[in-house]
Every structure is written in structure tokens, then in C-alpha cells.
Scaffold this motif. Structure first.
Motif, mmCIF file in Angstrom:
data_model
loop_
_atom_site.group_PDB
_atom_site.id
_atom_site.type_symbol
_atom_site.label_atom_id
_atom_site.label_comp_id
_atom_site.label_asym_id
_atom_site.label_seq_id
_atom_site.Cartn_x
_atom_site.Cartn_y
_atom_site.Cartn_z
ATOM 1 N N ARG B 115 0.825 -1.214 0.000
ATOM 2 C CA ARG B 115 0.000 0.000 0.000
ATOM 3 C C ARG B 115 0.863 1.268 0.000
ATOM 4 O O ARG B 115 0.391 2.329 -0.402
ATOM 5 C CB ARG B 115 -0.937 -0.002 1.209
ATOM 6 C CG ARG B 115 -2.047 1.023 1.093
ATOM 7 C CD ARG B 115 -3.124 0.798 2.135
ATOM 8 N NE ARG B 115 -4.299 1.613 1.850
ATOM 9 C CZ ARG B 115 -4.483 2.838 2.332
ATOM 10 N NH1 ARG B 115 -3.591 3.396 3.111
ATOM 11 N NH2 ARG B 115 -5.590 3.510 2.012
ATOM 12 N N PHE B 118 1.489 1.498 -4.024
ATOM 13 C CA PHE B 118 0.468 1.275 -5.042
ATOM 14 C C PHE B 118 -0.927 1.500 -4.467
ATOM 15 O O PHE B 118 -1.151 1.272 -3.275
ATOM 16 C CB PHE B 118 0.530 -0.180 -5.553
ATOM 17 C CG PHE B 118 1.873 -0.569 -6.101
ATOM 18 C CD1 PHE B 118 2.200 -0.285 -7.428
ATOM 19 C CD2 PHE B 118 2.825 -1.189 -5.300
ATOM 20 C CE1 PHE B 118 3.445 -0.624 -7.933
ATOM 21 C CE2 PHE B 118 4.074 -1.526 -5.802
ATOM 22 C CZ PHE B 118 4.390 -1.247 -7.126
ATOM 23 N N LEU B 119 -1.855 1.882 -5.343
ATOM 24 C CA LEU B 119 -3.264 1.780 -5.000
ATOM 25 C C LEU B 119 -3.618 0.294 -4.998
ATOM 26 O O LEU B 119 -3.128 -0.453 -5.856
ATOM 27 C CB LEU B 119 -4.131 2.516 -6.026
ATOM 28 C CG LEU B 119 -3.867 4.013 -6.197
ATOM 29 C CD1 LEU B 119 -4.801 4.583 -7.273
ATOM 30 C CD2 LEU B 119 -4.058 4.761 -4.885
ATOM 31 N N LEU B 120 -4.472 -0.112 -4.079
ATOM 32 C CA LEU B 120 -4.811 -1.531 -3.925
ATOM 33 C C LEU B 120 -6.322 -1.721 -3.900
ATOM 34 O O LEU B 120 -7.027 -1.046 -3.147
ATOM 35 C CB LEU B 120 -4.272 -2.073 -2.597
ATOM 36 C CG LEU B 120 -2.784 -1.964 -2.298
ATOM 37 C CD1 LEU B 120 -2.496 -2.611 -0.937
ATOM 38 C CD2 LEU B 120 -1.940 -2.611 -3.382
ATOM 39 N N ILE B 132 -16.157 -6.755 1.948
ATOM 40 C CA ILE B 132 -16.027 -6.019 3.209
ATOM 41 C C ILE B 132 -15.824 -7.008 4.363
ATOM 42 O O ILE B 132 -14.989 -6.785 5.253
ATOM 43 C CB ILE B 132 -17.268 -5.134 3.453
ATOM 44 C CG1 ILE B 132 -17.303 -3.961 2.460
ATOM 45 C CG2 ILE B 132 -17.288 -4.615 4.896
ATOM 46 C CD1 ILE B 132 -18.581 -3.129 2.551
ATOM 47 N N ARG B 136 -12.600 -6.832 6.721
ATOM 48 C CA ARG B 136 -12.674 -6.585 8.174
ATOM 49 C C ARG B 136 -12.080 -7.749 8.963
ATOM 50 O O ARG B 136 -11.397 -7.544 9.957
ATOM 51 C CB ARG B 136 -14.121 -6.348 8.587
ATOM 52 C CG ARG B 136 -14.635 -4.966 8.180
ATOM 53 C CD ARG B 136 -15.714 -4.497 9.139
ATOM 54 N NE ARG B 136 -16.004 -3.082 8.936
ATOM 55 C CZ ARG B 136 -16.496 -2.285 9.889
ATOM 56 N NH1 ARG B 136 -16.746 -2.759 11.086
ATOM 57 N NH2 ARG B 136 -16.730 -1.018 9.636
ATOM 58 N N ASP B 143 -7.993 0.329 -0.861
ATOM 59 C CA ASP B 143 -8.374 1.706 -1.196
ATOM 60 C C ASP B 143 -9.806 1.770 -1.691
ATOM 61 O O ASP B 143 -10.462 2.809 -1.567
ATOM 62 C CB ASP B 143 -7.431 2.254 -2.279
ATOM 63 C CG ASP B 143 -6.074 2.601 -1.715
ATOM 64 O OD1 ASP B 143 -6.012 3.472 -0.840
ATOM 65 O OD2 ASP B 143 -5.082 1.984 -2.139
ATOM 66 N N ALA B 144 -10.275 0.710 -2.311
ATOM 67 C CA ALA B 144 -11.647 0.654 -2.829
ATOM 68 C C ALA B 144 -11.990 -0.812 -3.033
ATOM 69 O O ALA B 144 -11.098 -1.667 -3.050
ATOM 70 C CB ALA B 144 -11.758 1.406 -4.152
ATOM 71 N N ILE B 145 -13.270 -1.102 -3.153
ATOM 72 C CA ILE B 145 -13.701 -2.462 -3.495
ATOM 73 C C ILE B 145 -14.148 -2.444 -4.947
ATOM 74 O O ILE B 145 -15.205 -1.892 -5.287
ATOM 75 C CB ILE B 145 -14.874 -2.928 -2.599
ATOM 76 C CG1 ILE B 145 -14.540 -2.785 -1.115
ATOM 77 C CG2 ILE B 145 -15.260 -4.368 -2.955
ATOM 78 C CD1 ILE B 145 -13.458 -3.684 -0.590
ATOM 79 N N LEU B 146 -13.345 -3.039 -5.814
ATOM 80 C CA LEU B 146 -13.704 -3.116 -7.230
ATOM 81 C C LEU B 146 -13.955 -4.583 -7.566
ATOM 82 O O LEU B 146 -13.965 -5.426 -6.690
ATOM 83 C CB LEU B 146 -12.591 -2.496 -8.076
ATOM 84 C CG LEU B 146 -12.284 -1.035 -7.692
ATOM 85 C CD1 LEU B 146 -11.064 -0.518 -8.433
ATOM 86 C CD2 LEU B 146 -13.493 -0.148 -7.944
ATOM 87 N N GLU B 166 -10.418 1.824 -14.920
ATOM 88 C CA GLU B 166 -11.070 3.125 -15.110
ATOM 89 C C GLU B 166 -11.339 3.795 -13.763
ATOM 90 O O GLU B 166 -11.095 4.994 -13.583
ATOM 91 C CB GLU B 166 -12.390 2.927 -15.876
ATOM 92 C CG GLU B 166 -13.168 4.214 -16.123
ATOM 93 C CD GLU B 166 -14.600 3.950 -16.584
ATOM 94 O OE1 GLU B 166 -15.027 2.779 -16.651
ATOM 95 O OE2 GLU B 166 -15.310 4.936 -16.853
ATOM 96 N N ALA B 167 -11.849 3.022 -12.803
ATOM 97 C CA ALA B 167 -12.165 3.595 -11.489
ATOM 98 C C ALA B 167 -10.912 4.082 -10.780
ATOM 99 O O ALA B 167 -10.971 5.036 -9.997
ATOM 100 C CB ALA B 167 -12.886 2.560 -10.625
ATOM 101 N N LEU B 168 -9.792 3.440 -11.052
ATOM 102 C CA LEU B 168 -8.535 3.868 -10.444
ATOM 103 C C LEU B 168 -7.911 5.036 -11.197
ATOM 104 O O LEU B 168 -6.855 5.544 -10.807
ATOM 105 C CB LEU B 168 -7.567 2.683 -10.357
ATOM 106 C CG LEU B 168 -8.051 1.557 -9.427
ATOM 107 C CD1 LEU B 168 -7.233 0.290 -9.639
ATOM 108 C CD2 LEU B 168 -7.999 1.997 -7.966
#
Lengths: 233, 233
Positions: B115, B118-120, B132, B136, B143-146, B166-168
């Protein structure tokens, strides 16, 4: 209420967009136009935000993220302030001002407390990459990034709230929308979500924000730490 | 390579699905059928996973999440093992076995190292709520849930990889797909992503997994800590 997740408006509710964009605009415009007031520049740019999303909301334009809408709006703001001759690099840096926003002081610690009791996600018009920038800068402990890009539409369209609840695996009534703007909460309530208002009376200068909700909400809090207390976290 | 983000397969690559589902199945079936081998039950259930996604991939069925597909598959697995008379509550708990998976031992610390550079994000067929639960339970610093639910389709459909990039906010060539399964990496490479293979030779029992990629990849690593080292984290 049996609330299991909180979803959040971000600009104004959690982050000081006005102070952040004003700071970056003053810094980046100083070499060419030190006379420009960063706050006035930020407010003029923000004024172009709601109309820019309208074609997407109406389905006349495909999903387009806020970096693109901010870049399109920037040219108009620069013309409005009579700024000429900025390089593409400086324009790009100005768009990235929206990535460099600071949270209101109580927000990171309050979110960390809330995370012990609830699933947490932004439900903002910010796209995923912008939300990641905000989260990394301010240590926002999100479980997921939900909101506009996830639904490929902009608030206050119902799909944005409903897709967030669906992704969290919860019926809308078990999700609470948290925002400093009554209009956002009215839209969320219309989708069946619970609502919490956060007072930000000075959102973009003294007396410019909502000190209290202008419509019924489930919880009205003075700030995010107050919301955490009220929700037992 | 100028890689700015890593996206991850989850089942098998980061999490021990076989051990977790075997443990939960043994525990939950013990009162009625202590003779059933949890591992065999887990493998039989997993065998129904790829075919169950096919109607969604072909566009014949609307987006349907893995909890639903797992629940549908469960009835067949129970029939296969001759298990009768489970309550709806126990069946629901069995589906939740897929939420209670443990990461391979090196994963949380290796992700935390990665992390920094890089974005993860996961790019899994797991839906957001399931991802999630995994995050947890195992402190996975996403960083996001893709992945599948973000694209509303299942891997290896190109949209799942391309929507993640694209989202990143990155072109596919600046995103690396990390997986223990060659087929996932071949599909990602076909979309222009960089690829890293993680060896999981004992994914669901000795010698059942891939000790090495069966097609060219950009990086082949012995585990996630090895990948972090190779990427300079």
C-alpha cells in the motif's frame, strides 16, 4: 432504528472544499494573478458544479467524472476572473486541488469511532479515484467507495442511494445517509434511508452553510463527533 | 513498467477458501452429519461456482451476487451428500461460511507494505458486502472495493478488469492484476493489464493449485511477500 451502515456526503460534510480549493487556487494563480481571492475563485468554480452534472442526471450525457466536469468548468471560471495563458500543467494542477482537501478537524477520529459500530462508505458525487485521494490524505477508514461512480449517475438521483444500500447488503431503512445539506437528506429519505444532518454553518465562509436541517431528519448533530456520541460510539 | 495500482483475485490468491469453508461446514453439519468431510463438501460447492456465473456472463441473467449463487448451489451440494432437514438458519450460516475466510498468513502484512507504493483493490467475483467481510476479518487495507459488482458482470469478462482500471483513473497498462490462477491473468492481459502470478500449489489440498503460471506473466512470485519484494516495497 436498527442502522447497520452509514453513508456520507463528502464535500462540505466531511471535507473543507472551500478552504482547500481556495488554498490551492491562491498558490497556483499567484505567479500570474496574485490579486485573485482564492475563496472567491473556489466559490465561482463550485457554482458551476450542479449545472455541470445535469446532462448526466438527465441521461443526455454518458457517465462523466468530476475531474472532467471540473476541468470543463475551469475554463469558464478563468474567463470570469480574466485569467489568461495558463499552461495545461497548471490547469491540471488546479483540477487536482479538489483531490487535496482536508477533513474538518473532528472527522478522522469520529469516523474511526463510528467504524466500530457501522459499515462506513462515502456516498458522494466524487468518483472512486477522487474519493481514494481524499481517504489517503485524511486517513478516512472506509469499508468501500460507493456513490456516483458506483451507480454511474449523480445525486440526488435515487439510484445513487439505492445502489449504495444494495452493495452494503442492507435494506435502505438500515442505512443512514449523513450530510450537511438538507436537499441530499430529503432525497435519501425519499429512497427509504434514515438521515443524519451535520451542522456546517460556515461551510464556505461565516453563515454560508446550514446550521440546522430545513426538513425533518432522524438525527441532527452539531458535528461528526456529536453524531458518534448520539449513535453510541 | 510504470505500475501504479495492483488489483487482486481473492479466493485462493489471498484467502484460504478451502480451509475456511471446510471448517465452517464441519462445524455446522456436525450435529446432523458428523461423518461428512468438510474439505470434500467445500470442493463440491466450489465446483458449482463457475457454471453458476455463466448465465450472468452470457447476459441471460441480471446481476446476481455470490451469496445468492452460493445459496442456490448449496441445495445441490446437500443433495449430493445426502443431507436432509437443515433449517433455513443453518443454510444461511453455511452461505456465510464464504464470509469467514482467513487470509494466507503472509497476506495482511504484505498488502500493508504494498500500500506504500500502489493503490490496492480487490478485483474478485465477490460482491461488495462479501469483500467487506473479508477485509474486516483480515485487516486488508483496500483503497476501494472493485471487481464483479462494480462492473455488474463476472470475471473473466473484460468489463470487470477494465472498469477497475477506469475507477482507479489509470490506463490498463499501469494496473497489475495479481492472481494464483493463470486463466484470470490471461484474461487480464488480454485487456492490456500487467500480470503477477502468486504460487498457491496447495490451494485446496496438496498439489491441487498452480505452483507456477501456465502462460507468460510479468512477474511470478512465490507468495505475496515475495511480490512485495520484487516490486520494491
Amino acid at each position: 432504528m436498527a442502522i447497520h451502515a452509514l453513508i456520507f456526503d463528502v464535500f462540505g460534510t466531511l471535507l473543507d472544499w472551500h478552504g482547500g480549493v481556495a488554498r490551492e487556487a491562491s498558490r497556483l494563480l499567484a505567479p500570474v494573478r496574485p490579486d485573485i481571492d482564492g475563496g472567491a475563485f473556489a466559490r465561482a468554480w463550485r457554482d458551476r458544479y450542479q449545472p455541470a452534472m445535469e446532462p448526466v442526471r438527465r441521461g443526455e450525457r454518458a457517465w462523466t467524472d468530476l475531474d472532467t466536469l471540473h476541468a470543463e468548468g475551469l475554463d469558464g471560471v478563468l474567463a470570469q476572473f480574466g485569467v489568461e495563458g495558463l499552461t495545461p500543467e497548471i490547469k491540471r494542477e488546479l483540477v487536482l486541488a479538489w483531490h487535496r482537501l482536508d477533513a474538518w478537524p473532528e472527522v478522522p477520529a469520529a469516523l474511526t469511532r463510528l467504524r466500530g459500530g457501522f459499515l462506513l462508505a462515502p456516498c458522494s458525487n466524487a468518483h472512486v479515484r477522487l474519493a481514494i485521494a481524499h481517504a489517503r490524505r485524511n486517513a478516512l477508514p472506509w469499508d468501500a467507495i460507493l456513490g456516483a461512480e458506483f451507480a454511474r449517475d449523480y445525486k440526488p438521483k435515487p439510484a445513487v442511494y439505492l445502489r449504495a444500500a444494495e452493495a452494503l447488503g442492507l435494506p435502505p431503512g438500515e442505512v443512514m445517509m449523513v450530510a450537511a445539506h438538507t436537499s441530499d437528506l430529503v432525497a435519501a429519505a425519499g429512497c427509504g434511508l434514515a438521515t443524519a444532518h451535520i451542522a456546517r454553518p460556515d461551510e464556505n465562509g461565516p453563515g454560508t452553510g446550514e446550521a440546522a436541517p430545513a426538513a425533518p431528519v432522524d438525527v441532527a448533530a452539531s458535528d461528526l463527533a456529536d453524531l458518534a456520541r448520539r449513535l453510541g460510539c
